[in-house]
Scaffold this motif. Sequence first.
Motif, PDB file in Angstrom:
ATOM      1  N   ILE A   1       0.959  -1.313  -0.025  1.00 40.11           N
ATOM      2  CA  ILE A   1      -0.107  -0.105  -0.068  1.00 40.11           C
ATOM      3  C   ILE A   1       0.857   1.307   0.012  1.00 40.11           C
ATOM      4  O   ILE A   1       1.963   1.218   0.754  1.00 40.11           O
ATOM      5  CB  ILE A   1      -1.072  -0.080   1.313  1.00 40.11           C
ATOM      6  N   GLU A   2       0.597   2.316  -0.911  1.00 41.42           N
ATOM      7  CA  GLU A   2       1.466   3.327  -0.839  1.00 41.42           C
ATOM      8  C   GLU A   2       1.530   3.960   0.357  1.00 41.42           C
ATOM      9  O   GLU A   2       0.427   4.311   1.305  1.00 41.42           O
ATOM     10  CB  GLU A   2       0.653   4.510  -1.770  1.00 41.42           C
ATOM     11  N   THR A   3       2.837   3.947   1.014  1.00 37.08           N
ATOM     12  CA  THR A   3       3.010   4.763   2.401  1.00 37.08           C
ATOM     13  C   THR A   3       3.711   6.114   2.567  1.00 37.08           C
ATOM     14  O   THR A   3       4.712   6.059   1.800  1.00 37.08           O
ATOM     15  CB  THR A   3       3.680   3.537   3.274  1.00 37.08           C
ATOM     16  N   TYR A   4       3.363   6.900   3.033  1.00 41.52           N
ATOM     17  CA  TYR A   4       3.911   8.153   3.375  1.00 41.52           C
ATOM     18  C   TYR A   4       4.242   8.592   4.714  1.00 41.52           C
ATOM     19  O   TYR A   4       3.537   8.020   5.677  1.00 41.52           O
ATOM     20  CB  TYR A   4       2.947   9.332   2.647  1.00 41.52           C
ATOM     21  N   LYS A   5       5.053   9.525   4.820  1.00 41.73           N
ATOM     22  CA  LYS A   5       5.591  10.053   6.137  1.00 41.73           C
ATOM     23  C   LYS A   5       4.996  11.376   6.453  1.00 41.73           C
ATOM     24  O   LYS A   5       5.132  12.214   5.374  1.00 41.73           O
ATOM     25  CB  LYS A   5       6.908  10.076   6.434  1.00 41.73           C
ATOM     26  N   ILE A   6       4.667  11.859   7.676  1.00 39.53           N
ATOM     27  CA  ILE A   6       4.310  13.177   8.194  1.00 39.53           C
ATOM     28  C   ILE A   6       5.075  13.387   9.248  1.00 39.53           C
ATOM     29  O   ILE A   6       5.257  12.664  10.072  1.00 39.53           O
ATOM     30  CB  ILE A   6       2.926  13.407   7.714  1.00 39.53           C
ATOM     31  N   ASP A   7       5.623  14.627   9.375  1.00 37.78           N
ATOM     32  CA  ASP A   7       6.167  14.910  10.851  1.00 37.78           C
ATOM     33  C   ASP A   7       5.114  14.915  12.144  1.00 37.78           C
ATOM     34  O   ASP A   7       4.210  15.241  11.627  1.00 37.78           O
ATOM     35  CB  ASP A   7       7.287  16.250  10.473  1.00 37.78           C
ATOM     36  N   GLU A   8       5.697  14.568  13.112  1.00 38.34           N
ATOM     37  CA  GLU A   8       4.854  14.255  14.221  1.00 38.34           C
ATOM     38  C   GLU A   8       4.161  15.556  14.759  1.00 38.34           C
ATOM     39  O   GLU A   8       3.138  15.612  15.236  1.00 38.34           O
ATOM     40  CB  GLU A   8       5.829  13.782  15.344  1.00 38.34           C
ATOM     41  N   ILE A   9       4.948  16.809  14.549  1.00 39.27           N
ATOM     42  CA  ILE A   9       4.486  18.030  14.980  1.00 39.27           C
ATOM     43  C   ILE A   9       3.132  18.671  14.211  1.00 39.27           C
ATOM     44  O   ILE A   9       2.208  18.919  14.991  1.00 39.27           O
ATOM     45  CB  ILE A   9       5.420  19.149  15.120  1.00 39.27           C
TER      46      ILE A   9
END
Length: 278
Positions: A75-83
């Motif tokens: 599955i297409e997986t992306y990251k985003i910063d926690e803040i």
Amino acid sequence: MVIGIDIGCTTTKAVAAENSKIIGTVKTKAYDAITSASGALGKIIMENNIDISQIKKLIITGAGSVKIKRNIFGIETYKIDEISSIGLGGMYLAGREGIVITNIGTGTSIIEADKDKITHLGGTGIGGGTIVGLAKELIKSTTFDHILNLAEHGDITNVDLLIEDISDSGISFLNNKTTASNFGKMLDSANREDMAIGILNMVYQVIGMISVFAAKSRNTNNIVITGNGSKNPVGKKILEEISAIYNIGFEFPSNAEYATAIGAALSKEDLHKSVEKE
Ligand SMILES: Nc1ncnc2c1ncn2[C@@H]1O[C@H](COP(=O)(O)OP(=O)(O)OP(=O)(O)O)[C@@H](O)[C@H]1O
Ligand SMILES: [Mg+2]
């Protein structure tokens, strides 16, 4: 459907979002980040009867997300910063913009969230992890519910030095029952229950006070509390005492332990980085 996964230092939370609405939440805990993320995904699929083909993308965040370097189960997986995630999740849960959020997780972070800008104001290493760590050594207890149970029967006057111990009246705007020094009394006769409330009192007083200063510096009288630390009934009471002294309101939205995962799931594409392109 989009799944947001928050791999925290202690627990992993996942939420499912459809048309910007949260339709499912799960919490799990595993030894490593990859097992946590794939386990949380499996759990949310099973518990909400989701077909894996319905999932458009996964958006992962939290301290453990650095360990994920490939798409999960294709599955297409992306990251985003926690803040950013905490800011977006906090605004969703509070139902408004322009807020200050204190996220009480393993550690604690304070974030100002507005429609166009999310700012990390600061934080402290004093958090939920401090409770568990100190309790392990001081009261030989590692189960969170047990620590809470002990604290509910503890007597803070055996552990903390209160203003009444040093003065016949209050000092400035503080009444004589206010802590003058956390653990500053520590009687030889203090038992496990007393030490448990001493630990919680110290942790939540520190978090409460830095939140008060953060709110005042941003000209607001309200703080939205998120993270698993928002679910702590003893901690909530301590924050409410601070609220009465400093005239700052603490808000405890439901589902606040999922704030970071919710923020990830609801975030816009321009904040995403593909895990495969790092
Ligand atoms: N059942 C529980 N109810 C309330 N609080 C709990 C419970 N179990 C653990 N905690 C507390 O919550 C803390 C973890 O909170 P949370 O899951 O929000 O952190 P995290 O997201 O894993 O960490 P971080 O955001 O700092 O990376 C633990 O350190 C513990 O003090
Ligand atoms: Mg967290």
